[in-house]
Design an enzyme around this catalytic site. Sequence first.
Site, PDB file in Angstrom:
ATOM      1  N   LYS A  26       0.824  -1.209   0.000  1.00 38.56           N
ATOM      2  CA  LYS A  26       0.000   0.000   0.000  1.00 38.56           C
ATOM      3  C   LYS A  26       0.858   1.259   0.000  1.00 38.56           C
ATOM      4  O   LYS A  26       0.565   2.225  -0.724  1.00 38.56           O
ATOM      5  CB  LYS A  26      -0.945  -0.001   1.202  1.00 38.56           C
ATOM      6  N   SER A  27       1.921   1.278   0.803  1.00 39.48           N
ATOM      7  CA  SER A  27       2.784   2.460   0.862  1.00 39.48           C
ATOM      8  C   SER A  27       3.378   2.776  -0.504  1.00 39.48           C
ATOM      9  O   SER A  27       3.400   3.934  -0.945  1.00 39.48           O
ATOM     10  CB  SER A  27       3.904   2.245   1.886  1.00 39.48           C
ATOM     11  N   ARG A 126      -8.980  11.987  12.809  1.00 42.27           N
ATOM     12  CA  ARG A 126      -7.541  11.848  13.035  1.00 42.27           C
ATOM     13  C   ARG A 126      -6.821  13.188  12.937  1.00 42.27           C
ATOM     14  O   ARG A 126      -7.179  14.039  12.140  1.00 42.27           O
ATOM     15  CB  ARG A 126      -6.948  10.861  12.021  1.00 42.27           C
ATOM     16  N   ASP A 324       2.456  -0.953  11.682  1.00 43.70           N
ATOM     17  CA  ASP A 324       1.121  -1.418  11.319  1.00 43.70           C
ATOM     18  C   ASP A 324       0.848  -2.854  11.745  1.00 43.70           C
ATOM     19  O   ASP A 324      -0.287  -3.317  11.666  1.00 43.70           O
ATOM     20  CB  ASP A 324       0.916  -1.310   9.809  1.00 43.70           C
ATOM     21  N   ARG A 355      -5.249   2.919  18.001  1.00 44.71           N
ATOM     22  CA  ARG A 355      -5.017   1.499  17.765  1.00 44.71           C
ATOM     23  C   ARG A 355      -4.448   0.800  18.989  1.00 44.71           C
ATOM     24  O   ARG A 355      -4.651  -0.399  19.175  1.00 44.71           O
ATOM     25  CB  ARG A 355      -4.093   1.330  16.555  1.00 44.71           C
TER      26      ARG A 355
END
Length: 442
Positions: A26-27, A126, A324, A355
């Site tokens: 994804k990055s 956020r 992550d 998280r």
Amino acid sequence: MQSTRPLTVSASLQGLSGHTRVPGDKSISHRSLMLAALAEGTTQVRGLLEGEDVLRTADAMRALGARITSDEKGWTIEGKGVGQLSEPADVLDMGNSGTAARLLSGILASHPFTSIMTGDASLRSRPMRRVTDPLSGTGAQFLTRDGGRLPMAIKGTGTATPLSYRLPVASAQVKSAILLAGLNAQGRTVVEEPVATRDHTENMLRHFGVTVDVSPLEGGGRRIELTGPTRLSARDVIVPGDPSSAAFPLVAALLIPGSDIVIEGVGLNPLRTGLFTTLLEMGADLTIENERIEGGEKVGDLRARGSHLKGVDVPADRAPSMIDEYPVLAVACAYAEGPSRLRGLEELRVKESDRLAATVALLEANGARVDVEGDDVIVAGRSGTLGGGIVRTHMDHRLAMSAVVLGLAADRAVQIDDTAFIETSFPGFVDLMNALGAGIEA
């Protein structure tokens, strides 16, 4: 409004087995679209993650003037050049993607027009100040809701001042936003990071022809420098499998007895492999095969077999290389023999959800004993029945997938309130797990 997708997961009745591939990193996918849009010429991208987060980035870059198309062979991006993006006709909706919102803020800061950015309910909650505060030094102006939250108006500048900034907390997103702003700034942009974070931005900038200087800092960390304004030349990109996505079938295989799986073509950037290092320290039967270089990134095949894991003490300086993966690591620790301590997790408080708190709640709801001391999480290790709880995901895809992994190894079924947001980063996750033998029923 997106509908919810609750799921109940019971223990897998057999070990996982087979070969599979996880979606593209994804990055790297986000960055390939952004930099290709800033490049001069046409870029071909293969292996792009086609999850909702990345598709939002593609839509945003189209709205800013890049021509982007896709077919069965991959994605084609006709770039506009640095400083040549166009004012969007509508609000840029970044969905659930904090990475896209923060990195794009850096690009928009050094373009001479006004844009407005928003996102879904999770993204709008956020904080953005960690990016907008330093970026304001370029001369750009940011107008946000109370608390530095989206929606946000950005009045960029065509005469951006280059920044020299030392990160107070290690963050690849903040570092990348500043470097991207520096592409169209007049002079030397410098970022000092106290701990080395994932360097996909630096690697990809070099891939597109930008000179990026990296040097060690005394006492640890790195200094990253580039000089603008600069030009990017179109270069084709092959996106490796996302190690953060590979973490979920990998940990599931380690926890389920009799498992033996191979995940092919996973990115092995050394600043992204902290989870693999930690699992090996826990005694995981994990091997890396067929190592190679693709698109400037190290790649390999991961083989994981059912293992008896032991507790581990994870140092804080490893956090940036696995930030992550902590929710699914915490799940692994709940099944391990003996206690584990996961240190220095302050960054988890500003992810898709808080998280850190949500990971603790996930474990406690399913019978695990967990303590929090400052920014450290202590998981006691397996001492009784696990499972049987309800997991609140808070629209966080990684929490949802971690809960699925917990359920596949649990003594009692695990209920998950919503798995719809898994599609943001891992489209087809349940189908992939079932193809390996998980037996998840919708």
